[in-house]
Motif scaffolding. Structure first.
Motif, PDB file in Angstrom:
ATOM      1  N   ALA A  13       1.982  -4.112  -6.091  1.00  0.00           N
ATOM      2  CA  ALA A  13       2.095  -2.991  -6.987  1.00  0.00           C
ATOM      3  C   ALA A  13       3.216  -3.124  -7.783  1.00  0.00           C
ATOM      4  O   ALA A  13       4.289  -3.693  -7.326  1.00  0.00           O
ATOM      5  CB  ALA A  13       2.252  -1.634  -6.101  1.00  0.00           C
ATOM      6  N   ASP A  14       3.298  -2.537  -9.058  1.00  0.00           N
ATOM      7  CA  ASP A  14       4.463  -2.607 -10.052  1.00  0.00           C
ATOM      8  C   ASP A  14       5.499  -1.805  -9.603  1.00  0.00           C
ATOM      9  O   ASP A  14       6.689  -2.166 -10.185  1.00  0.00           O
ATOM     10  CB  ASP A  14       3.824  -2.295 -11.545  1.00  0.00           C
ATOM     11  CG  ASP A  14       3.371  -3.422 -11.901  1.00  0.00           C
ATOM     12  OD1 ASP A  14       3.228  -4.715 -11.611  1.00  0.00           O
ATOM     13  OD2 ASP A  14       2.696  -3.402 -13.181  1.00  0.00           O
ATOM     14  N   ARG A  15       5.474  -0.740  -8.640  1.00  0.00           N
ATOM     15  CA  ARG A  15       6.366   0.020  -8.206  1.00  0.00           C
ATOM     16  C   ARG A  15       6.377  -0.056  -6.634  1.00  0.00           C
ATOM     17  O   ARG A  15       5.279  -0.235  -6.156  1.00  0.00           O
ATOM     18  CB  ARG A  15       6.372   1.434  -8.818  1.00  0.00           C
ATOM     19  CG  ARG A  15       6.795   1.546 -10.365  1.00  0.00           C
ATOM     20  CD  ARG A  15       7.189   3.088 -10.592  1.00  0.00           C
ATOM     21  NE  ARG A  15       5.908   4.061 -10.642  1.00  0.00           N
ATOM     22  CZ  ARG A  15       5.117   4.031 -11.501  1.00  0.00           C
ATOM     23  NH1 ARG A  15       5.152   3.492 -12.724  1.00  0.00           N
ATOM     24  NH2 ARG A  15       3.961   5.329 -11.574  1.00  0.00           N
ATOM     25  N   THR A  16       7.502   0.348  -5.962  1.00  0.00           N
ATOM     26  CA  THR A  16       7.425   0.200  -4.576  1.00  0.00           C
ATOM     27  C   THR A  16       6.570   1.359  -3.744  1.00  0.00           C
ATOM     28  O   THR A  16       6.468   2.380  -4.318  1.00  0.00           O
ATOM     29  CB  THR A  16       8.811   0.414  -4.026  1.00  0.00           C
ATOM     30  OG1 THR A  16       9.812  -0.475  -4.469  1.00  0.00           O
ATOM     31  CG2 THR A  16       8.919   0.117  -2.552  1.00  0.00           C
ATOM     32  N   LEU A  59       0.584  -5.003  -0.866  1.00  0.00           N
ATOM     33  CA  LEU A  59       0.733  -4.019  -1.777  1.00  0.00           C
ATOM     34  C   LEU A  59       2.344  -4.018  -2.324  1.00  0.00           C
ATOM     35  O   LEU A  59       2.765  -3.964  -3.596  1.00  0.00           O
ATOM     36  CB  LEU A  59       0.715  -2.575  -1.290  1.00  0.00           C
ATOM     37  CG  LEU A  59       0.638  -1.540  -2.222  1.00  0.00           C
ATOM     38  CD1 LEU A  59      -0.447  -1.772  -3.375  1.00  0.00           C
ATOM     39  CD2 LEU A  59       0.011  -0.152  -1.832  1.00  0.00           C
ATOM     40  N   ASN A  60       3.232  -4.581  -1.195  1.00  0.00           N
ATOM     41  CA  ASN A  60       4.520  -4.710  -1.855  1.00  0.00           C
ATOM     42  C   ASN A  60       4.995  -5.691  -2.918  1.00  0.00           C
ATOM     43  O   ASN A  60       5.882  -5.436  -3.562  1.00  0.00           O
ATOM     44  CB  ASN A  60       5.677  -5.063  -0.590  1.00  0.00           C
ATOM     45  CG  ASN A  60       5.715  -3.879   0.371  1.00  0.00           C
ATOM     46  OD1 ASN A  60       5.798  -2.791  -0.019  1.00  0.00           O
ATOM     47  ND2 ASN A  60       6.055  -4.513   1.708  1.00  0.00           N
ATOM     48  N   HIS A  80      -0.042   3.358   1.212  1.00  0.00           N
ATOM     49  CA  HIS A  80      -0.976   2.788   2.099  1.00  0.00           C
ATOM     50  C   HIS A  80      -0.358   2.362   3.519  1.00  0.00           C
ATOM     51  O   HIS A  80       0.901   2.466   3.649  1.00  0.00           O
ATOM     52  CB  HIS A  80      -1.611   1.474   1.491  1.00  0.00           C
ATOM     53  CG  HIS A  80      -2.910   0.784   2.204  1.00  0.00           C
ATOM     54  ND1 HIS A  80      -3.834   1.620   2.304  1.00  0.00           N
ATOM     55  CD2 HIS A  80      -2.984  -0.377   2.436  1.00  0.00           C
ATOM     56  CE1 HIS A  80      -5.028   0.985   2.915  1.00  0.00           C
ATOM     57  NE2 HIS A  80      -4.505  -0.205   3.007  1.00  0.00           N
ATOM     58  N   GLY A  81      -1.083   1.837   4.424  1.00  0.00           N
ATOM     59  CA  GLY A  81      -0.449   1.593   5.689  1.00  0.00           C
ATOM     60  C   GLY A  81       0.414   0.368   5.992  1.00  0.00           C
ATOM     61  O   GLY A  81       0.432  -0.392   4.821  1.00  0.00           O
ATOM     62  N   GLN A  82       0.902   0.307   7.005  1.00  0.00           N
ATOM     63  CA  GLN A  82       2.103  -0.831   7.207  1.00  0.00           C
ATOM     64  C   GLN A  82       1.717  -2.260   6.778  1.00  0.00           C
ATOM     65  O   GLN A  82       2.192  -2.813   6.307  1.00  0.00           O
ATOM     66  CB  GLN A  82       2.524  -0.436   8.482  1.00  0.00           C
ATOM     67  CG  GLN A  82       3.406   0.607   8.719  1.00  0.00           C
ATOM     68  CD  GLN A  82       3.536   0.863  10.425  1.00  0.00           C
ATOM     69  OE1 GLN A  82       2.872   0.717  11.018  1.00  0.00           O
ATOM     70  NE2 GLN A  82       4.851   1.324  10.714  1.00  0.00           N
ATOM     71  N   THR A  83       0.408  -2.429   7.446  1.00  0.00           N
ATOM     72  CA  THR A  83      -0.107  -3.788   7.348  1.00  0.00           C
ATOM     73  C   THR A  83      -0.367  -4.184   5.806  1.00  0.00           C
ATOM     74  O   THR A  83      -0.129  -5.127   5.231  1.00  0.00           O
ATOM     75  CB  THR A  83      -1.583  -4.005   8.264  1.00  0.00           C
ATOM     76  OG1 THR A  83      -1.079  -3.752   9.496  1.00  0.00           O
ATOM     77  CG2 THR A  83      -1.975  -5.226   7.789  1.00  0.00           C
TER      78      THR A  83
END
Ligand SMILES: [Fe+2]
Ligand SMILES: [Fe+2]
Length: 253
Positions: A110-113, A106-107, A97-100
């Protein structure tokens, strides 16, 4: 409930679940899009509570554990609620996904990076190629963005053009009028002065297919549809500013 599958462009499948209880009697659909390639991508995870339905639908097209990329429009339950369920069944899958969006949600979620996409970044799926386009606050969400699949000219446009009902999977009919009616009913957009410009920028991709999250997919002159939608949002924003100006003058008088 059942999830219907249709190929709306070469190698791009629409997984559509109709919920009659939302905005009855017309009801409302939730769509995900599966883009096949060496590295398959899904746009939208679907609601967490619809995960079983959607996993079974994906499994009718390909083994669900082949999924490599998971992308979505903005952070809401229907767009990405089942993210971690998908990451669990697809061990090689990564959210993108995007930077924002990564920084704000999401960081952590989400369970993974996740993979961070700058505006205009592409992912080569092997046979297909998707480009991320930032659309902050359009139609809503600071993190909002869309994906454009370059080989088929398909714009996966998320909540843009939201309409009611369970129409055909693919139409060449009007999607702007029903989208205006959807906005009148739900008031789902963050009306902002840059909205028309954001939509006209999407029109420069000249999409041949618009993949709507809530509505049929559209085949035809996608740029004209986006410009017409931009015109309507300009009208709406102008009218609301005039209303606000009148309210301000009355309050100041
Ligand atoms: Fe949304
Ligand atoms: Fe949505």
């Amino acid at each position: 409930m059942e999830t219907k599958i249709s190929e709306i462009a070469d190698g791009i499948y629409r997984l559509s679940t109709y919920v009659p209880d939302i905005a009855p009697p017309a009801g409302f659909v939730f769509n995900q899009f599966l883009v096949l390639g060496d590295e398959p991508l899904m746009f939208h995870t679907g609601l967490r509570k619809m995960f079983g339905l959607n996993r079974d639908a994906v499994s009718r097209i390909m083994p669900a554990d082949r999924l490599r990329w998971i992308a979505y429009g903005h952070f809401e339950a229907d767009e990405c609620g089942a993210m971690n369920e998908w990451l669990a069944v697809a061990p090689n899958a990564q959210a993108a996904h995007g930077q924002t969006g990564c920084m704000v949600s999401l960081n952590d979620f989400a369970d993974r990076t996740p993979r961070v996409l700058a505006d205009g970044d592409t992912i080569d799926l092997g046979g297909k190629r998707v480009r991320f386009i930032d659309t902050p606050h359009t139609p809503h969400g600071w993190d909002a963005g869309v994906l454009y699949e370059e080989t088929t000219g398909t714009l996966m446009c998320g909540d843009l053009f939201t309409q009611l009902g369970d129409g055909p999977a693919l139409t060449s009919g009007d999607v702007v009028g029903p989208a205006i009616a959807g906005e009148d009913l739900f008031r789902y957009s963050s009306l902002n002065p840059g909205m028309g410009a954001t939509l006209r920028r999407l029109a420069t991709t000249a999409p041949r297919t618009l993949a709507l999250m809530h509505g049929p997919s559209f085949t035809g002159d996608g740029a004209a549809a986006l410009r017409a939608l931009a015109d309507d949002y300009d009208r709406r924003i102008h009218a609301s500013l005039i209303d606000a100006g009148f309210a301000f003058e009355r309050a100041a008088a």
